[in-house]
Scaffold this active site. Sequence first.
Site, short mmCIF file in Angstrom:
data_model
loop_
_atom_site.label_atom_id
_atom_site.label_comp_id
_atom_site.label_asym_id
_atom_site.label_seq_id
_atom_site.Cartn_x
_atom_site.Cartn_y
_atom_site.Cartn_z
CG ASP A 101 91.91 81.72 -80.32
OD1 ASP A 101 92.16 81.50 -79.13
OD2 ASP A 101 91.06 82.53 -80.72
N1 URA Z 1 91.73 87.13 -79.38
C1 URA Z 1 91.22 86.01 -79.92
O1 URA Z 1 90.01 85.90 -80.13
N2 URA Z 1 92.05 85.01 -80.23
C2 URA Z 1 93.38 85.09 -80.04
O2 URA Z 1 94.10 84.14 -80.36
C3 URA Z 1 93.91 86.26 -79.49
C4 URA Z 1 93.05 87.28 -79.17
#
Ligand code: URA
Length: 236
Positions: A101
């Site tokens: 993310d």
């Molecule tokens: N899980 C998440 O919520 N975000 C990420 O970036 C990776 C795994």
Amino acid sequence: MERLDKRLSQAGYGRREARELIRQGRVRVDGAPATRPEEKYLPGAAVTVDGAPLAEGFVYLMLHKPPDLVSSTEDPRERTVLELLPPELRRRGLFPVGRLDKDATGLLLLTDDGELAHRLLSPRRHVDKTYYIEVDGTLDEADVAAFAGSMTLRDGARCLPAVLKPTGPDRGFVTLREGKYHQVKRMCAARGKPIRRLVRVVFGPLELDPALSPGEWRALTRAETDALRAAGAGEP
Ligand code: URA
């Protein structure tokens, strides 16, 4: 036999740039200056640009993703992780293997090896990913048990068993064998403990190199690429 300009463009140089480099006498083949872009050579010939050997084969990089960049190859509004790479690597068409993310940080693998990336991301391969997390609230034994079971998220999606190891009241490590959208955040939210911080520290056989600060990257070592290939081996 292979055209020299084609060989250079496979290594990340643009066709026009490749021709220019050759005309400027900066390209050598087996030690001798090359003069004509269309000249053909055996694939095994040693090509150098300004004395540096041409990057051959696939490229595998470990990036310590900083916050505020998106892990896609292009985006109309946001800065992408590819902007951290020099132009000759960006031109090779590298892409991130899976996503983190925008606000997440940590280990992001970048490569131009589409087949290995596909294998590593296949849900059937169960390549482990470990995240360091900090949450609002207190992690307890009921959370550990819920992660270890087949947790159901708020939208009804079912997760494979995962490992939660608290290392303090509001922090710890989560290991997943799959990669659903926002999975760690959604698992923690389903327990009523929203994520404050998310850092990927392990991807399959790779550990985030502590020598890399956020925004820094390095090429994988030979041992690391061998381990990655082993992790992606078997039937697709
Ligand atoms: N899980 C998440 O919520 N975000 C990420 O970036 C990776 C795994």
